[in-house]
Design a protein around this motif. Sequence first.
Motif, PDB file in Angstrom:
ATOM      1  N   CYS A  19       0.662  -1.099   0.194  1.00 43.43           N
ATOM      2  CA  CYS A  19       0.042   0.053  -0.291  1.00 43.43           C
ATOM      3  C   CYS A  19       0.987   1.324   0.281  1.00 43.43           C
ATOM      4  CB  CYS A  19      -0.868   0.244   0.991  1.00 43.43           C
ATOM      5  SG  CYS A  19      -2.436  -1.422   0.856  1.00 43.43           S
ATOM      6  N   ALA A  20       2.210   1.025   0.571  1.00 39.00           N
ATOM      7  CA  ALA A  20       2.516   1.806   1.240  1.00 39.00           C
ATOM      8  C   ALA A  20       2.759   2.839  -0.310  1.00 39.00           C
ATOM      9  CB  ALA A  20       3.949   2.010   1.986  1.00 39.00           C
ATOM     10  N   ALA A  21       3.888   1.131  -1.367  1.00 41.89           N
ATOM     11  CA  ALA A  21       4.692   1.502  -2.645  1.00 41.89           C
ATOM     12  C   ALA A  21       3.728   1.652  -3.478  1.00 41.89           C
ATOM     13  CB  ALA A  21       5.196  -0.051  -3.346  1.00 41.89           C
ATOM     14  N   GLY A  22       2.661   1.842  -3.201  1.00 44.61           N
ATOM     15  CA  GLY A  22       1.218   1.826  -4.573  1.00 44.61           C
ATOM     16  C   GLY A  22       0.473   3.713  -4.032  1.00 44.61           C
ATOM     17  N   VAL A  23       0.687   3.796  -2.819  1.00 38.23           N
ATOM     18  CA  VAL A  23       0.756   5.413  -2.953  1.00 38.23           C
ATOM     19  C   VAL A  23       1.626   5.827  -3.522  1.00 38.23           C
ATOM     20  CG1 VAL A  23       0.566   7.315  -0.792  1.00 38.23           C
ATOM     21  CG2 VAL A  23      -0.918   4.838  -0.761  1.00 38.23           C
ATOM     22  N   LYS A  28       4.455  10.715  -6.570  1.00 35.63           N
ATOM     23  CA  LYS A  28       5.782  10.864  -7.119  1.00 35.63           C
ATOM     24  C   LYS A  28       5.886  10.228  -8.324  1.00 35.63           C
ATOM     25  CE  LYS A  28       8.701  13.418  -3.779  1.00 35.63           C
ATOM     26  NZ  LYS A  28       8.862  14.164  -3.554  1.00 35.63           N
ATOM     27  N   PRO A  29       5.021   9.665  -9.135  1.00 38.85           N
ATOM     28  CA  PRO A  29       4.719   9.220 -10.009  1.00 38.85           C
ATOM     29  C   PRO A  29       6.754   9.306 -10.986  1.00 38.85           C
ATOM     30  CG  PRO A  29       3.860  10.778 -10.241  1.00 38.85           C
ATOM     31  CD  PRO A  29       3.877  11.103  -9.013  1.00 38.85           C
ATOM     32  N   GLU A  30       6.528  10.222 -11.614  1.00 38.56           N
ATOM     33  CA  GLU A  30       8.107  10.895 -11.680  1.00 38.56           C
ATOM     34  C   GLU A  30       9.061   9.797 -11.788  1.00 38.56           C
ATOM     35  OE1 GLU A  30       7.587  13.590  -8.687  1.00 38.56           O
ATOM     36  OE2 GLU A  30       6.552  12.979 -10.472  1.00 38.56           O
ATOM     37  N   VAL A  31       9.635   9.125 -10.401  1.00 34.86           N
ATOM     38  CA  VAL A  31      10.007   8.613 -10.034  1.00 34.86           C
ATOM     39  C   VAL A  31       9.880   6.989 -10.531  1.00 34.86           C
ATOM     40  CG1 VAL A  31      11.573   7.050  -8.197  1.00 34.86           C
ATOM     41  CG2 VAL A  31      10.403   9.855  -8.012  1.00 34.86           C
ATOM     42  N   PHE A  32       8.843   6.448 -10.922  1.00 31.09           N
ATOM     43  CA  PHE A  32       8.944   5.449 -11.202  1.00 31.09           C
ATOM     44  C   PHE A  32       8.562   5.199 -12.753  1.00 31.09           C
ATOM     45  CE2 PHE A  32       6.958   5.955  -7.261  1.00 31.09           C
ATOM     46  CZ  PHE A  32       7.446   4.434  -6.284  1.00 31.09           C
ATOM     47  N   ASP A  33       8.257   6.468 -13.441  1.00 34.96           N
ATOM     48  CA  ASP A  33       8.191   6.467 -14.916  1.00 34.96           C
ATOM     49  C   ASP A  33       9.374   6.559 -15.561  1.00 34.96           C
ATOM     50  OD1 ASP A  33       5.088   7.560 -14.887  1.00 34.96           O
ATOM     51  OD2 ASP A  33       5.924   9.631 -15.081  1.00 34.96           O
ATOM     52  N   ARG A  34      10.646   7.016 -15.035  1.00 33.43           N
ATOM     53  CA  ARG A  34      12.212   7.168 -15.571  1.00 33.43           C
ATOM     54  C   ARG A  34      12.221   5.254 -15.557  1.00 33.43           C
ATOM     55  NH1 ARG A  34      15.416   9.926 -11.938  1.00 33.43           N
ATOM     56  NH2 ARG A  34      17.545   9.153 -12.335  1.00 33.43           N
ATOM     57  N   ILE A  35      11.388   4.020 -14.890  1.00 33.70           N
ATOM     58  CA  ILE A  35      12.611   3.634 -14.680  1.00 33.70           C
ATOM     59  C   ILE A  35      11.274   2.164 -15.312  1.00 33.70           C
ATOM     60  CG2 ILE A  35      13.725   3.197 -12.405  1.00 33.70           C
ATOM     61  CD1 ILE A  35      11.332   2.145 -11.328  1.00 33.70           C
ATOM     62  N   VAL A  36      10.832   2.470 -15.595  1.00 35.05           N
ATOM     63  CA  VAL A  36       9.898   1.716 -17.852  1.00 35.05           C
ATOM     64  C   VAL A  36      10.531   2.046 -18.405  1.00 35.05           C
ATOM     65  CG1 VAL A  36       7.617   1.767 -18.614  1.00 35.05           C
ATOM     66  CG2 VAL A  36       7.556   2.641 -16.368  1.00 35.05           C
ATOM     67  N   PRO A  37      10.518   1.147 -19.438  1.00 35.17           N
ATOM     68  CA  PRO A  37      11.095   0.409 -19.905  1.00 35.17           C
ATOM     69  C   PRO A  37      11.232   0.832 -21.599  1.00 35.17           C
ATOM     70  CG  PRO A  37      11.714  -2.208 -18.513  1.00 35.17           C
ATOM     71  CD  PRO A  37      10.586  -0.585 -18.134  1.00 35.17           C
ATOM     72  N   PRO A  38      11.470   1.215 -21.792  1.00 35.33           N
ATOM     73  CA  PRO A  38      11.092   1.974 -23.441  1.00 35.33           C
ATOM     74  C   PRO A  38      10.567   0.606 -24.121  1.00 35.33           C
ATOM     75  CG  PRO A  38      12.898   2.374 -23.537  1.00 35.33           C
ATOM     76  CD  PRO A  38      13.659   0.958 -22.095  1.00 35.33           C
ATOM     77  N   ALA A  39      10.056  -0.619 -24.192  1.00 39.43           N
ATOM     78  CA  ALA A  39       9.667  -1.738 -24.876  1.00 39.43           C
ATOM     79  C   ALA A  39       8.615  -1.513 -23.763  1.00 39.43           C
ATOM     80  CB  ALA A  39      10.598  -2.734 -24.862  1.00 39.43           C
ATOM     81  N   THR A  40       8.185  -1.541 -22.901  1.00 41.83           N
ATOM     82  CA  THR A  40       7.351  -1.278 -22.590  1.00 41.83           C
ATOM     83  C   THR A  40       5.332  -0.960 -23.640  1.00 41.83           C
ATOM     84  OG1 THR A  40       8.189  -1.135 -20.340  1.00 41.83           O
ATOM     85  CG2 THR A  40       5.664  -0.617 -20.875  1.00 41.83           C
ATOM     86  N   PRO A  41       5.137  -1.634 -23.817  1.00 41.80           N
ATOM     87  CA  PRO A  41       3.600  -1.501 -24.241  1.00 41.80           C
ATOM     88  C   PRO A  41       2.387   0.326 -24.477  1.00 41.80           C
ATOM     89  CG  PRO A  41       3.361  -3.128 -23.952  1.00 41.80           C
ATOM     90  CD  PRO A  41       4.097  -3.067 -23.717  1.00 41.80           C
ATOM     91  N   LEU A  42       2.766   0.360 -23.081  1.00 43.11           N
ATOM     92  CA  LEU A  42       2.234   1.251 -21.990  1.00 43.11           C
ATOM     93  C   LEU A  42       2.987   2.458 -22.557  1.00 43.11           C
ATOM     94  CD1 LEU A  42       0.188  -0.417 -19.575  1.00 43.11           C
ATOM     95  CD2 LEU A  42      -0.485   0.670 -21.420  1.00 43.11           C
ATOM     96  N   SER A  43       2.766   3.391 -21.903  1.00 38.43           N
ATOM     97  CA  SER A  43       3.267   4.742 -21.544  1.00 38.43           C
ATOM     98  C   SER A  43       4.009   4.914 -20.164  1.00 38.43           C
ATOM     99  CB  SER A  43       2.185   6.470 -21.758  1.00 38.43           C
ATOM    100  OG  SER A  43       1.374   6.383 -20.623  1.00 38.43           O
ATOM    101  N   PRO A  44       5.126   5.558 -20.212  1.00 31.45           N
ATOM    102  CA  PRO A  44       5.286   5.413 -18.501  1.00 31.45           C
ATOM    103  C   PRO A  44       5.147   5.173 -17.420  1.00 31.45           C
ATOM    104  CG  PRO A  44       7.376   6.587 -20.280  1.00 31.45           C
ATOM    105  CD  PRO A  44       5.999   6.516 -20.927  1.00 31.45           C
ATOM    106  N   ARG A  45       3.792   6.799 -18.165  1.00 30.43           N
ATOM    107  CA  ARG A  45       3.136   7.261 -16.467  1.00 30.43           C
ATOM    108  C   ARG A  45       1.552   6.755 -16.596  1.00 30.43           C
ATOM    109  NH1 ARG A  45       1.941  12.264 -14.132  1.00 30.43           N
ATOM    110  NH2 ARG A  45       4.295  11.564 -14.017  1.00 30.43           N
ATOM    111  N   ALA A  46       1.327   5.888 -17.848  1.00 31.37           N
ATOM    112  CA  ALA A  46       0.021   4.730 -17.369  1.00 31.37           C
ATOM    113  C   ALA A  46       0.639   3.583 -16.851  1.00 31.37           C
ATOM    114  CB  ALA A  46      -0.625   4.316 -18.838  1.00 31.37           C
ATOM    115  N   ALA A  47       1.841   2.693 -16.753  1.00 38.29           N
ATOM    116  CA  ALA A  47       2.395   2.189 -16.346  1.00 38.29           C
ATOM    117  C   ALA A  47       2.568   2.589 -15.174  1.00 38.29           C
ATOM    118  CB  ALA A  47       4.112   1.526 -16.628  1.00 38.29           C
ATOM    119  N   THR A  48       3.159   3.494 -14.551  1.00 39.29           N
ATOM    120  CA  THR A  48       2.998   3.566 -13.377  1.00 39.29           C
ATOM    121  C   THR A  48       1.932   3.500 -12.475  1.00 39.29           C
ATOM    122  OG1 THR A  48       4.992   5.383 -13.245  1.00 39.29           O
ATOM    123  CG2 THR A  48       3.738   5.572 -11.581  1.00 39.29           C
ATOM    124  N   LEU A  49       1.036   4.396 -12.745  1.00 36.23           N
ATOM    125  CA  LEU A  49       0.143   4.586 -12.408  1.00 36.23           C
ATOM    126  C   LEU A  49      -1.100   3.471 -12.222  1.00 36.23           C
ATOM    127  CD1 LEU A  49      -2.082   7.977 -13.740  1.00 36.23           C
ATOM    128  CD2 LEU A  49      -0.669   7.583 -11.621  1.00 36.23           C
TER     129      LEU A  49
END
Length: 124
Positions: A19-23, A28-49
Amino acid sequence: MSVPARLTPSPLLLAALFCAAGVLHFLKPEVFDRIVPPATPLSPRAATLLSGVAELAGGLGLLHPATRPAARWGLLALLLAVYPANLYMAQAPDKFGVPAWVAWARLPLQPLLMWWVWTAGRRR
C-alpha cells in the motif's frame, strides 16, 4: 459459528509495504516513470499508475482472508510484470541516480518478495 481468521503480522506487514509503494506511485510518479523500460507497450505514466493501483489493490486484498488468495496471485503477476524495470535499472544505474550495487542487489530481492507474497497470501 466459525471464528474469524486472525490477521497475522506477515500479511499485515506485506499489505503495508504494498500500500505504501502504491501510494508513492501517485505521490511521486516521475520516479517510477523513469524506470519503465522503453519497450513497455504503455506510456511510462500509464504503467506507473496501473502498477500503483495494482499494488494498492493487492495490499488491501491481503488484509482479508476471503480476498487474500486473489491478492496473492495478483501481486505475484505484478512482481513478474515489473521485474523488467528492475533489470532496466540495473543495466544503467547511473541514469537513475543509484549506485550499481543497489540496482543489482534489488534483483535477487524480487524472488524473495515473491516467496513472501506466496506464503503470506494463503487464506488463514
